[in-house]
Design an enzyme around this catalytic site. Structure first.
Site, PDB file in Angstrom:
ATOM      1  N   ASN A  17       2.704  43.250  22.977  1.00  0.00           N
ATOM      2  CA  ASN A  17       2.657  43.579  24.491  1.00  0.00           C
ATOM      3  C   ASN A  17       1.482  42.374  25.668  1.00  0.00           C
ATOM      4  OD1 ASN A  17       2.293  45.136  26.753  1.00  0.00           O
ATOM      5  ND2 ASN A  17       0.620  45.945  26.159  1.00  0.00           N
ATOM      6  N   TYR A  83      10.982  36.406  35.431  1.00  0.00           N
ATOM      7  CA  TYR A  83      10.781  37.978  34.216  1.00  0.00           C
ATOM      8  C   TYR A  83      11.676  38.613  34.218  1.00  0.00           C
ATOM      9  CZ  TYR A  83       8.177  41.878  34.248  1.00  0.00           C
ATOM     10  OH  TYR A  83       7.012  43.365  32.954  1.00  0.00           O
TER      11      TYR A  83
END
Length: 176
Positions: A17, A83
């Site tokens: 993460n 992204y």
């Protein structure tokens, strides 16, 4: 990962993460350095984590990896091509690992959060926050605890027949 193995003798569960948004630019105007930074953190970081987590889990005879993707692993984030690309690749990597390591008792799934009410979003002005909220049919931003509950479920034996999947927790963002 090495710390976990040294401290506890094994690695059973891992969650990758980490991520950054990167610069806002049209794809053709995206800087090469900006592209490299986003890909290095958002994709290569996940790959490196998985690579060494898989090695440790193979020695255990099994384990679970949860990769944090994003809603932008399935839909575009205009002005954020690095992204979007990185999160799509995380989903693809997750599917490959699920297919390759299932027979070794290693499960790997990805989570795709919508926009979550975090200190990162607190830096945005009220108008921007309201625009983000309006993209979620549920009418609000998500909570970190809601994402954590999905990660916990995917890390548990309750999801023992789930691998290679990509699960959204997005307040309906990708439904429309």
């Amino acid at each position: 990962m090495t710390y976990a193995v040294k401290t506890f003798g094994r690695l059973d569960i891992a969650c990758n993460n980490a991520g950054i948004g990167g610069e806002a630019a049209l794809t053709g105007e995206y800087s090469l350095d900006g592209w490299k930074k986003v890909i290095d953190i958002n994709f290569n970081g996940v790959f490196y984590g998985c690579k060494y987590q898989l090695e440790a889990m193979e020695k255990n005879g099994g384990g679970v990896i949860v990769n944090m993707a994003s809603i932008h692993g399935t839909v575009a984030a205009p002005m954020s091509s690095a992204y979007t690309a990185a999160k799509h690749v995380v989903v693809g990597l997750t599917k490959n690992i699920g297919a390759e390591y299932g027979q070794k008792n290693i499960r790997c799934n990805a989570v795709g959060p919508g926009y979550i009410d975090t200190p990162l979003l607190a830096k945005l002005d009220k108008e921007h926050i309201n625009a983000l909220i309006s993209k979620h049919p549920i009418g609000r931003l998500g909570k970190a605890e809601e994402v954590a509950e999905l990660v916990l479920f995917l890390s548990s034996d309750k999801s023992s027949f789930m691998t290679g999947g990509y699960y959204l927790v997005d307040g309906g963002y990708t439904a429309v």
